[in-house]
Design a protein around this motif. Sequence first.
Motif, PDB file in Angstrom:
ATOM      1  N   ALA A  27     -15.131   0.799  -7.732  1.00 15.84           N
ATOM      2  CA  ALA A  27     -16.137   1.146  -6.733  1.00 15.84           C
ATOM      3  C   ALA A  27     -15.842   2.495  -6.085  1.00 15.84           C
ATOM      4  O   ALA A  27     -16.564   2.915  -5.170  1.00 15.84           O
ATOM      5  CB  ALA A  27     -16.205   0.054  -5.658  1.00 15.84           C
ATOM      6  N   GLY A  28     -14.779   3.166  -6.538  1.00 16.00           N
ATOM      7  CA  GLY A  28     -14.454   4.492  -6.022  1.00 16.00           C
ATOM      8  C   GLY A  28     -13.543   4.502  -4.817  1.00 16.00           C
ATOM      9  O   GLY A  28     -13.411   5.535  -4.144  1.00 16.00           O
ATOM     10  N   ILE A  29     -12.894   3.388  -4.531  1.00 18.99           N
ATOM     11  CA  ILE A  29     -12.011   3.292  -3.365  1.00 18.99           C
ATOM     12  C   ILE A  29     -10.593   3.671  -3.768  1.00 18.99           C
ATOM     13  O   ILE A  29     -10.048   3.143  -4.746  1.00 18.99           O
ATOM     14  CB  ILE A  29     -12.041   1.862  -2.788  1.00 18.99           C
ATOM     15  N   ASN A  30      -9.993   4.586  -3.038  1.00 20.55           N
ATOM     16  CA  ASN A  30      -8.589   4.934  -3.249  1.00 20.55           C
ATOM     17  C   ASN A  30      -7.724   3.820  -2.671  1.00 20.55           C
ATOM     18  O   ASN A  30      -7.873   3.443  -1.504  1.00 20.55           O
ATOM     19  CB  ASN A  30      -8.261   6.263  -2.578  1.00 20.55           C
ATOM     20  N   LEU A  31      -6.787   3.327  -3.460  1.00 19.01           N
ATOM     21  CA  LEU A  31      -6.153   2.051  -3.142  1.00 19.01           C
ATOM     22  C   LEU A  31      -4.664   2.063  -3.442  1.00 19.01           C
ATOM     23  O   LEU A  31      -4.229   2.603  -4.455  1.00 19.01           O
ATOM     24  CB  LEU A  31      -6.836   0.951  -3.976  1.00 19.01           C
ATOM     25  N   LEU A  32      -3.891   1.417  -2.557  1.00 15.16           N
ATOM     26  CA  LEU A  32      -2.465   1.187  -2.773  1.00 15.16           C
ATOM     27  C   LEU A  32      -2.189  -0.305  -2.575  1.00 15.16           C
ATOM     28  O   LEU A  32      -2.765  -0.926  -1.684  1.00 15.16           O
ATOM     29  CB  LEU A  32      -1.625   2.006  -1.790  1.00 15.16           C
ATOM     30  N   THR A  33      -1.308  -0.865  -3.413  1.00 12.90           N
ATOM     31  CA  THR A  33      -1.018  -2.299  -3.337  1.00 12.90           C
ATOM     32  C   THR A  33       0.495  -2.534  -3.297  1.00 12.90           C
ATOM     33  O   THR A  33       1.092  -3.013  -4.269  1.00 12.90           O
ATOM     34  CB  THR A  33      -1.630  -3.044  -4.537  1.00 12.90           C
ATOM     35  N   PRO A  34       1.144  -2.221  -2.188  1.00 14.86           N
ATOM     36  CA  PRO A  34       2.596  -2.410  -2.096  1.00 14.86           C
ATOM     37  C   PRO A  34       2.986  -3.883  -2.043  1.00 14.86           C
ATOM     38  O   PRO A  34       2.181  -4.740  -1.665  1.00 14.86           O
ATOM     39  CB  PRO A  34       2.952  -1.694  -0.784  1.00 14.86           C
ATOM     40  N   ASP A  35       4.224  -4.155  -2.427  1.00 11.45           N
ATOM     41  CA  ASP A  35       4.775  -5.507  -2.339  1.00 11.45           C
ATOM     42  C   ASP A  35       5.620  -5.645  -1.084  1.00 11.45           C
ATOM     43  O   ASP A  35       6.311  -4.700  -0.675  1.00 11.45           O
ATOM     44  CB  ASP A  35       5.653  -5.806  -3.565  1.00 11.45           C
ATOM     45  N   ALA A  36       5.586  -6.843  -0.491  1.00 14.41           N
ATOM     46  CA  ALA A  36       6.447  -7.131   0.653  1.00 14.41           C
ATOM     47  C   ALA A  36       7.869  -7.411   0.165  1.00 14.41           C
ATOM     48  O   ALA A  36       8.078  -7.880  -0.960  1.00 14.41           O
ATOM     49  CB  ALA A  36       5.913  -8.329   1.430  1.00 14.41           C
ATOM     50  N   THR A  37       8.848  -7.139   0.997  1.00 14.82           N
ATOM     51  CA  THR A  37      10.253  -7.326   0.644  1.00 14.82           C
ATOM     52  C   THR A  37      10.527  -8.764   0.229  1.00 14.82           C
ATOM     53  O   THR A  37      10.220  -9.703   0.953  1.00 14.82           O
ATOM     54  CB  THR A  37      11.154  -6.970   1.842  1.00 14.82           C
ATOM     55  N   GLY A  38      11.083  -8.914  -0.961  1.00 18.60           N
ATOM     56  CA  GLY A  38      11.376 -10.243  -1.492  1.00 18.60           C
ATOM     57  C   GLY A  38      10.361 -10.728  -2.495  1.00 18.60           C
ATOM     58  O   GLY A  38      10.573 -11.750  -3.158  1.00 18.60           O
ATOM     59  N   ASN A  39       9.255  -9.984  -2.634  1.00 17.21           N
ATOM     60  CA  ASN A  39       8.198 -10.355  -3.573  1.00 17.21           C
ATOM     61  C   ASN A  39       7.988  -9.263  -4.621  1.00 17.21           C
ATOM     62  O   ASN A  39       8.236  -8.084  -4.359  1.00 17.21           O
ATOM     63  CB  ASN A  39       6.870 -10.579  -2.835  1.00 17.21           C
ATOM     64  N   GLY A  40       7.466  -9.658  -5.788  1.00 16.84           N
ATOM     65  CA  GLY A  40       7.079  -8.683  -6.802  1.00 16.84           C
ATOM     66  C   GLY A  40       8.216  -7.767  -7.216  1.00 16.84           C
ATOM     67  O   GLY A  40       9.316  -8.224  -7.556  1.00 16.84           O
ATOM     68  N   GLU A  41       7.954  -6.463  -7.158  1.00 16.69           N
ATOM     69  CA  GLU A  41       8.962  -5.484  -7.568  1.00 16.69           C
ATOM     70  C   GLU A  41      10.177  -5.471  -6.650  1.00 16.69           C
ATOM     71  O   GLU A  41      11.218  -4.923  -7.010  1.00 16.69           O
ATOM     72  CB  GLU A  41       8.328  -4.088  -7.613  1.00 16.69           C
ATOM     73  N   ILE A  58       7.301  -1.379   2.913  1.00 15.81           N
ATOM     74  CA  ILE A  58       5.887  -1.118   2.633  1.00 15.81           C
ATOM     75  C   ILE A  58       5.538   0.332   2.935  1.00 15.81           C
ATOM     76  O   ILE A  58       4.845   0.992   2.155  1.00 15.81           O
ATOM     77  CB  ILE A  58       4.997  -2.096   3.423  1.00 15.81           C
ATOM     78  N   TRP A  59       6.031   0.856   4.060  1.00 21.76           N
ATOM     79  CA  TRP A  59       5.792   2.265   4.366  1.00 21.76           C
ATOM     80  C   TRP A  59       6.390   3.163   3.290  1.00 21.76           C
ATOM     81  O   TRP A  59       5.787   4.180   2.912  1.00 21.76           O
ATOM     82  CB  TRP A  59       6.366   2.634   5.726  1.00 21.76           C
ATOM     83  N   HIS A  60       7.558   2.802   2.790  1.00 20.87           N
ATOM     84  CA  HIS A  60       8.187   3.598   1.731  1.00 20.87           C
ATOM     85  C   HIS A  60       7.288   3.652   0.499  1.00 20.87           C
ATOM     86  O   HIS A  60       7.100   4.725  -0.100  1.00 20.87           O
ATOM     87  CB  HIS A  60       9.552   3.005   1.370  1.00 20.87           C
ATOM     88  N   GLN A  61       6.721   2.514   0.115  1.00 21.37           N
ATOM     89  CA  GLN A  61       5.828   2.470  -1.045  1.00 21.37           C
ATOM     90  C   GLN A  61       4.533   3.245  -0.787  1.00 21.37           C
ATOM     91  O   GLN A  61       4.018   3.922  -1.679  1.00 21.37           O
ATOM     92  CB  GLN A  61       5.502   1.017  -1.387  1.00 21.37           C
ATOM     93  N   ILE A  62       4.021   3.158   0.439  1.00 20.16           N
ATOM     94  CA  ILE A  62       2.796   3.885   0.783  1.00 20.16           C
ATOM     95  C   ILE A  62       3.046   5.395   0.746  1.00 20.16           C
ATOM     96  O   ILE A  62       2.261   6.154   0.157  1.00 20.16           O
ATOM     97  CB  ILE A  62       2.279   3.460   2.165  1.00 20.16           C
ATOM     98  N   ASP A  63       4.114   5.833   1.375  1.00 24.03           N
ATOM     99  CA  ASP A  63       4.428   7.267   1.395  1.00 24.03           C
ATOM    100  C   ASP A  63       4.632   7.800  -0.023  1.00 24.03           C
ATOM    101  O   ASP A  63       4.195   8.905  -0.359  1.00 24.03           O
ATOM    102  CB  ASP A  63       5.676   7.521   2.240  1.00 24.03           C
ATOM    103  N   LYS A  64       5.273   7.004  -0.861  1.00 22.33           N
ATOM    104  CA  LYS A  64       5.475   7.388  -2.258  1.00 22.33           C
ATOM    105  C   LYS A  64       4.140   7.462  -2.998  1.00 22.33           C
ATOM    106  O   LYS A  64       3.890   8.400  -3.764  1.00 22.33           O
ATOM    107  CB  LYS A  64       6.410   6.378  -2.932  1.00 22.33           C
ATOM    108  N   GLY A  65       3.273   6.500  -2.739  1.00 18.27           N
ATOM    109  CA  GLY A  65       1.965   6.486  -3.387  1.00 18.27           C
ATOM    110  C   GLY A  65       1.091   7.646  -2.953  1.00 18.27           C
ATOM    111  O   GLY A  65       0.368   8.239  -3.768  1.00 18.27           O
ATOM    112  N   LEU A  66       1.146   8.001  -1.669  1.00 17.52           N
ATOM    113  CA  LEU A  66       0.364   9.133  -1.168  1.00 17.52           C
ATOM    114  C   LEU A  66       0.874  10.453  -1.729  1.00 17.52           C
ATOM    115  O   LEU A  66       0.091  11.357  -2.033  1.00 17.52           O
ATOM    116  CB  LEU A  66       0.392   9.149   0.363  1.00 17.52           C
ATOM    117  N   ALA A  67       2.197  10.551  -1.872  1.00 17.92           N
ATOM    118  CA  ALA A  67       2.766  11.771  -2.451  1.00 17.92           C
ATOM    119  C   ALA A  67       2.380  11.913  -3.925  1.00 17.92           C
ATOM    120  O   ALA A  67       2.150  13.024  -4.420  1.00 17.92           O
ATOM    121  CB  ALA A  67       4.289  11.755  -2.299  1.00 17.92           C
ATOM    122  N   LYS A  68       2.290  10.779  -4.613  1.00 16.20           N
ATOM    123  CA  LYS A  68       1.929  10.774  -6.030  1.00 16.20           C
ATOM    124  C   LYS A  68       0.447  11.054  -6.238  1.00 16.20           C
ATOM    125  O   LYS A  68       0.046  11.570  -7.287  1.00 16.20           O
ATOM    126  CB  LYS A  68       2.291   9.418  -6.638  1.00 16.20           C
TER     127      LYS A  68
END
Length: 252
Positions: A27-41, A58-68
């Motif tokens: 739908a054209g939405i820019n999206l990030l899907t971080p995992d909470a500590t202890g789950n997923g990756e 979560i902030w670490h994953q978001i900041d990394k995703g925004l930089a990417k």
Amino acid sequence: MATWVLLRGLMRDSRHWYGFDTQLRQAGINLLTPDATGNGELADRNSPLNIRDYCDDIWHQIDKGLAKNPEYSRELVVVGVSMGGMIALEMARQRHKQVRHAVLINSSAANLSPWFQRFQLMPLVNAIWHRHKAKELSFVESCVLNYTTVTKAHDEKVIKDWGNMRSQLHTRILNGARQIYAAARYQCSWFGHCKVSIIVANQDKLANPKCSEALAKFYHTELLRVDHCGHDASLDQPEQIQQLIEMALSRS
């Protein structure tokens, strides 16, 4: 347009968006899907005992995703299901200049609702007893989906897919207990710098809809309801949930 951040709940990870994230991206939405500590990756890490402490990873994953993805806006809309909604509120409190809107789906808080509304036990017992009992399907995921969904409770494909995800990677029992402890103790607080919207599934068997009603009253915001839908709202009614989120953002 703000970047959307999707947060799952107890013992679930980004894989469990199960196509909802793809739907939003299409739908054209820019999206990030971080995992909470202890789950997923982050399954190898110990889950914190306090909701606010989940925000660091979560902030670490978001900041990394925004930089990417430099084309993504740094302004965020944080959408959280259940415990993810609690984390969304803490993220809005921590970075009030970055989080524009927090959308909570079937969430709750200990200072607003009693424990027996936040985690309903009798529906859990019924879900276990009336689960889909095909031998080749995951016992755990059959129970979970019967407890948290209306439309997918006996969907063999979904149960099989979630069972496969579980066999590949899943949250450790100890981390699950730590997450339950953190969520059970969470108390929300008032802040006026960020818009909060509340979405509730009227057929939620895990968290009584009264929990979302209490949140909407506390944050002086409209309660957006979705019918024929359980706790895992984006799995049950993905189109309706997208529409309600977009409606909430348009009204802010």
